[in-house]
Write an enzyme that holds these catalytic residues in place. Structure first.
Site, PDB file in Angstrom:
ATOM      1  CB  THR A   1      36.817  65.459 133.756  1.00 56.44           C
ATOM      2  OG1 THR A   1      38.074  65.906 133.238  1.00 56.44           O
ATOM      3  CG2 THR A   1      36.657  63.963 133.530  1.00 56.44           C
TER       4      THR A   1
ATOM      5  CE  LYS B   1      37.211  68.945 136.895  1.00 52.00           C
ATOM      6  NZ  LYS B   1      36.796  69.495 135.602  1.00 52.00           N
TER       7      LYS B   1
ATOM      8  CD  GLU C   1      34.995  70.687 133.467  1.00 50.35           C
ATOM      9  OE1 GLU C   1      35.698  70.829 134.495  1.00 50.35           O
ATOM     10  OE2 GLU C   1      35.298  69.914 132.549  1.00 50.35           O
TER      11      GLU C   1
END
Length: 102
Positions: free
Chosen positions: A23, A20, A73
């Protein structure tokens, strides 16, 4: 003293593993600067788990999210849009914060 950012605990392993790398947040968390190193804690219990360095902060609309955002993500585009709608209901003006784990 580092500024702080929190993530839901379900994202901790993906962040630690480097899966990831972005954000998506609302305007209240769009004030981070490229090069800034942030303390990362779990949203649920405040437990610190790593530092990240902000690479960029870019405005994005919900309907402009792409497969690339979803890959960053570590989820599908459908999942990503659903998660965002749950966290930020009715919100369209968002910000992509790209980061690297330090």
């Amino acid at each position: 003293m580092s500024r702080e950012i929190t993530f839901f605990s379900r994202f901790e392993q993906d962040i630690l593993a480097g899966r990831k790398t972005i954000t998506i947040r609302d305007a209240s968390e769009s004030h981070f600067e490229p090069g800034e190193v942030l303390r990362v804690s779990r949203n649920e219990d405040g437990v610190f788990f790593c530092f990240i360095e902000v690479l960029s902060v870019t405005p994005v609309r919900l309907d402009a999210l792409t497969e690339r955002h979803a890959q960053q993500e570590n989820m599908s585009l459908g999942e990503l849009k659903q998660v965002i709608k749950e966290i930020y209901p009715g919100m369209d003006a968002l910000f992509v914060i790209e980061f690297v784990k330090r």
